[in-house]
Scaffold this motif. Structure first.
Motif, PDB file in Angstrom:
ATOM      1  N   GLN A  51       0.882  -1.166   0.000  1.00  0.00           N
ATOM      2  CA  GLN A  51       0.000   0.000   0.000  1.00  0.00           C
ATOM      3  C   GLN A  51       0.919   1.215   0.000  1.00  0.00           C
ATOM      4  OE1 GLN A  51      -2.982   0.254   3.104  1.00  0.00           O
ATOM      5  NE2 GLN A  51      -2.985   2.470   2.963  1.00  0.00           N
ATOM      6  N   ASN A 102       1.598   5.228  -0.523  1.00  0.00           N
ATOM      7  CA  ASN A 102       0.986   6.549  -0.430  1.00  0.00           C
ATOM      8  C   ASN A 102       2.056   7.593  -0.729  1.00  0.00           C
ATOM      9  OD1 ASN A 102      -1.755   5.857   0.962  1.00  0.00           O
ATOM     10  ND2 ASN A 102      -0.202   4.705   2.061  1.00  0.00           N
ATOM     11  N   THR A 106      -3.514  -3.659  -9.879  1.00  0.00           N
ATOM     12  CA  THR A 106      -3.284  -2.511  -9.015  1.00  0.00           C
ATOM     13  C   THR A 106      -4.527  -1.649  -8.926  1.00  0.00           C
ATOM     14  OG1 THR A 106      -0.987  -2.512  -9.722  1.00  0.00           O
ATOM     15  CG2 THR A 106      -1.772  -0.517  -8.680  1.00  0.00           C
ATOM     16  N   THR A 107      -4.716  -1.038  -7.769  1.00  0.00           N
ATOM     17  CA  THR A 107      -5.773  -0.052  -7.586  1.00  0.00           C
ATOM     18  C   THR A 107      -5.121   1.282  -7.285  1.00  0.00           C
ATOM     19  OG1 THR A 107      -7.243  -1.743  -6.717  1.00  0.00           O
ATOM     20  CG2 THR A 107      -7.826   0.528  -6.271  1.00  0.00           C
ATOM     21  N   LEU A 108      -5.534   2.314  -8.002  1.00  0.00           N
ATOM     22  CA  LEU A 108      -4.987   3.654  -7.829  1.00  0.00           C
ATOM     23  C   LEU A 108      -6.075   4.556  -7.257  1.00  0.00           C
ATOM     24  CD1 LEU A 108      -2.676   5.717  -8.415  1.00  0.00           C
ATOM     25  CD2 LEU A 108      -3.731   6.059 -10.642  1.00  0.00           C
ATOM     26  N   ASN A 109      -5.798   5.161  -6.102  1.00  0.00           N
ATOM     27  CA  ASN A 109      -6.698   6.135  -5.493  1.00  0.00           C
ATOM     28  C   ASN A 109      -6.085   7.512  -5.671  1.00  0.00           C
ATOM     29  OD1 ASN A 109      -8.611   4.299  -4.378  1.00  0.00           O
ATOM     30  ND2 ASN A 109      -7.118   3.791  -2.803  1.00  0.00           N
ATOM     31  N   SER A 147     -10.983   9.478  -6.560  1.00  0.00           N
ATOM     32  CA  SER A 147     -11.487   8.466  -7.495  1.00  0.00           C
ATOM     33  C   SER A 147     -10.592   7.231  -7.432  1.00  0.00           C
ATOM     34  CB  SER A 147     -11.537   9.014  -8.920  1.00  0.00           C
ATOM     35  OG  SER A 147     -10.241   9.311  -9.372  1.00  0.00           O
ATOM     36  N   LYS A 148     -11.245   6.068  -7.529  1.00  0.00           N
ATOM     37  CA  LYS A 148     -10.554   4.795  -7.409  1.00  0.00           C
ATOM     38  C   LYS A 148     -10.617   4.068  -8.745  1.00  0.00           C
ATOM     39  CE  LYS A 148     -10.561   0.859  -4.269  1.00  0.00           C
ATOM     40  NZ  LYS A 148     -11.206   0.274  -3.092  1.00  0.00           N
ATOM     41  N   THR A 149      -9.450   3.676  -9.276  1.00  0.00           N
ATOM     42  CA  THR A 149      -9.370   3.012 -10.571  1.00  0.00           C
ATOM     43  C   THR A 149      -8.555   1.738 -10.428  1.00  0.00           C
ATOM     44  OG1 THR A 149      -9.305   5.221 -11.553  1.00  0.00           O
ATOM     45  CG2 THR A 149      -8.797   3.380 -12.993  1.00  0.00           C
ATOM     46  N   SER A 150      -9.035   0.643 -11.018  1.00  0.00           N
ATOM     47  CA  SER A 150      -8.311  -0.627 -10.989  1.00  0.00           C
ATOM     48  C   SER A 150      -7.700  -0.907 -12.352  1.00  0.00           C
ATOM     49  CB  SER A 150      -9.255  -1.768 -10.613  1.00  0.00           C
ATOM     50  OG  SER A 150      -9.692  -1.606  -9.292  1.00  0.00           O
TER      51      SER A 150
END
Length: 173
Positions: free
Chosen positions: A123, A125, A143-146, A150-153
């Motif tokens: 994780q 940051n 991967t998940t990008l916050n 907004s959250k994008t996988s």
């Protein structure tokens, strides 16, 4: 002079800069340093807490460390596993390899040149990315990008090919 320390459930506090090389192995130990400045430093910390205002040079391994706080780091190799890492400022020539930790980067120094981060199940940051002037390419498998709420996988769970997730270009040459 070489300082070798083996510690078990200890508390070690240096209120001054350490310029000589240190080899340290510890378990469940609280370590606090003002500054560590030697390319020959070798640290292995299992469990415990590590704090230093400045780290320049050396190789550091942290596993299951509940808190790692480093004010500024440069010319250093870091390897971490299942730990919680806070770094105030990334300097030049930092290599970071991680497995399943929570990592927080707050700033990049003005002499920042290269930074290589390799993480699995990490994780990550990163703060102040938009305000600074450098380029960055981020690759990942699944991967998940916050970002900005907004959250994008990215990537498929069965896909074993790296996907470019994010690219940030320099604002000027």
């Amino acid at each position: 002079m070489l300082l070798k320390i083996k510690a078990l459930r200890s508390k070690i506090n240096f209120n001054y800069d350490i310029l000589k090389p240190i080899e340290l192995n510890s378990f469940n130990t609280y370590l606090k340093f003002k500054g560590l400045t030697n390319s020959s430093n070798k640290f292995s910390l299992y469990s415990g807490i590590f704090q230093s205002e400045k780290v320049v040079g050396g190789t550091y391994f942290f596993k299951d460390v509940s808190k790692v706080k480093i004010g500024s780091v440069s010319d250093t190799n870091l390897e971490t596993e299942t730990s919680k890492i806070h770094i105030g400022e990334i300097g030049k020539n930092v290599r970071f390899k991680d497995y399943n930790s929570k990592v927080y980067f707050y700033n990049f120094s003005k002499n920042f040149t290269s930074f290589n981060f390799d993480g699995d199940y990490t994780q990550l940051n990163i703060y102040k990315v938009k305000e600074t002037n450098f380029s960055m390419d981020v690759f990942g498998l699944k991967t998940t990008l916050n970002m900005n709420g907004s959250k994008t996988s990215f990537g498929k769970s069965k896909d074993k090919k790296m996907t470019k997730i994010l690219q940030k270009k320099r604002k000027e040459n």
